[in-house]
Every structure is written in C-alpha cells, then in structure tokens.
Write a protein that holds these residues in place. Structure first.
Motif: not given
Length: 310
Positions: A264, A84, A307-308, A32-33, A310, A119
């Motif tokens: 993911d 993102d 969970t991200c 994610w991102c 980034a 987030w």
C-alpha cells in the motif's frame, strides 16, 4: 491451446498463541481493510480486541474462537474509528460491551457505515459500526480472567482516538494501527508528529511481542521501522513545500528507498497531506478533506481506488 487463469487463493487467517490465554488473530496479507485482532481468554468470557471488517471475515474469527473455548465474547475493545476493525462486531461479538476511547466513539458515530461507499464491490455482508458503550479518557484497566489488560490512549497518532492494549505480565502489546508491520503506515486522520512521539514511548516498554493492526507479528523493531518511514515522509514534505509542489506531485517524485516493498505504498500521498498540514502549523489531528485526499491517492494509484481484499 487454451488456458484458464488460476483462481486467486486467499491466505488463511491464523490464531497464534502468544502467552497463556493471549492469542493474536492474524489476517494476511494485511492490506487495505485486512486487519488483525486479539483474543484474550477468561474463565467464562472472551475479551476481543477488534472484530474485522466483513461478515465473512468475522465468521471466520468466530470459528477460530469457538475452537478454543465455549465462552462467549463479553468485551470488545475497539482500537480506533476505522470500520475495518469493528464492522464485524455484530457477527462475532453481538452481546459484548464495546470499549473504546471517548473520541473514537464520537468518530465512529460520525463516520457511520462509510467504507462500503469507498469500496462498493467488497462483499461486506450484514455489518454495522460498533458504537462503544463504555469509554475512557486516558487509561483504563480491564481484567480478562486472570489477565490484567491496560488500555492506553496515546494522543493523536494513527487517529485522534487510538487505544493501545498492553498486557504487562506477558509483555504483549496490541497497537491497533498505531503501528503497521511490513505495511505502509497511515496517519491521514491522526498525526505524523504524534505518531513519532508515541513510537518512542512504546519502544521504552520493550514488549516481547507486538501485534500491529495490519501485517505479521513483530518485536520492538517495528517501532523504529515505522518511525523511519514517517521521518522520511516529513523530509519529503519539507522538500516538497520548499519546491512549491503539491503532496501528489511530491509523492510522484519520491524515492521510498527501503520502504518501497511495503504494501500500500500509495498511502504516501495521504501521509504527505498530513505532513504538509503539520509543517504549516495545523494542530495534530486537525480535520482534512479526506475525500479529496483519497482522490489524490487514486490518481497516484493509476486513477484507481486502491484494491481492498476484505
């Protein structure tokens, strides 16, 4: 005896030369991102394809570009609406002309700075949406030095405003999030049906290298891998509808088979919402209640937003 947990070591982004003046900026592990980018070198200017999610990550990208060339980023191609892929623009490409599909411009303006609301614990830094200043409808050709760069809007796929970036001389294709490599695809804001059509068209291009929006470099095999996953989503949706299940219930009962190891996996819930809508006659890319669907994704994920990193 006491022990101290080992610190989390973040994978290091890499800038990989794909052809003369053509580079892929890859950010593992692609969740994610954590998005990829492209760097195209001209004589006195850089064309950048996407700009990462956070200020910190954009600074790393800028450092990698500076190690290649003194030239500034003068053109930024944004492959689609999701932040993102463009929030880092003010750091890595503050003076660039921002190019995207006309629908992506409208959606970027409408979305605003929405990812920090999902987030809030991510260290986003000084970021802002990169609103396109140059848009196109179907196709557009750019010239990055000697490179001919063809932009192509495929119709609703990952989103309704995607841009594919094709460099025919070297058969290099940057897909944005129309493809994911070893990462679960996401069609919540686009179309399962449209994605499958586009993947067939991209396979006919027979690219030598495919740079997906997330995940490692691939070849044309990435198209069939993504298509096989999306066909499974359609099958699960058909079965779920026949059984009177909600998308969340169908996801909880699903066997992802060869795709269960992809990052993911919780995106299945969002993809099922899109597949249900299309199976019930919704137009490709029709607006869905994305925040309600995100709540379903969190429920599938043990009650937590994914969970991200980034």
């Amino acid at each position: 005896m006491s022990s101290t947990a080992s610190p989390i070591v973040e994978p290091t982004p890499t800038l990989t030369r794909l052809a003369p003046d053509v580079y892929a900026y890859l950010q593992p592990d692609g969740g994610w991102c954590v998005s990829n980018a492209g760097v195209l070198l001209g004589e006195d200017a850089v064309t950048l394809i996407d700009a990462t999610a956070t200020e910190r990550r954009a600074r790393l990208l800028a450092e990698h570009i500076a190690a290649l060339t003194w030239a500034p980023v003068r053109t930024l191609v944004v492959t689609h609406r999701h932040g993102d892929h463009h929030y880092g623009a003010r750091t890595v490409a503050p003076d660039a002309v921002v190019v995207a599909h006309e629908r992506a411009r409208a959606d970027i303006i409408g979305d605003g700075l929405n990812l920090p609301g999902i987030w809030p614990d991510v260290a986003w830094g000084e970021v802002a949406p990169a609103v396109p200043t140059l848009t196109y409808t179907d196709r557009l050709t750019l010239h990055a030095g000697a490179l001919r760069v063809e932009l192509w809007h495929p119709g609703p796929a990952h989103t309704t405003g995607d841009t594919l970036v094709w460099i025919p001389e070297h058969r290099v294709l940057f897909t944005g999030d129309v493809t994911f490599s070893e990462v679960t695809p996401l069609c919540l804001m686009g179309s399962i049906e449209g994605s499958l059509e586009v993947l067939g068209q991209l396979a006919a291009l027979d690219p030598a290298v495919v740079v997906s929006g997330h995940g490692p470099l691939a070849g044309p095999e990435v198209f069939e891998a993504n298509a096989a996953y999306l066909r499974l989503v359609q099958e699960l949706a058909a079965d779920g509808l026949a059984a009177g299940l909600t998308p969340l219930e169908a996801a909880r009962r699903a066997d992802l088979g060869p795709f269960k190891t992809w990052l993911d996996a919780e995106r299945l819930v969002a993809n099922l919402h899109r597949a249900y809508a299309e199976a019930q006659g919704a137009e490709r890319g029709a607006e869905l209640d994305n925040y309600a669907i995100l709540a379903d994704v969190a429920a599938f994920n043990g009650g937590r937003i994914p969970t991200c990193l980034a």
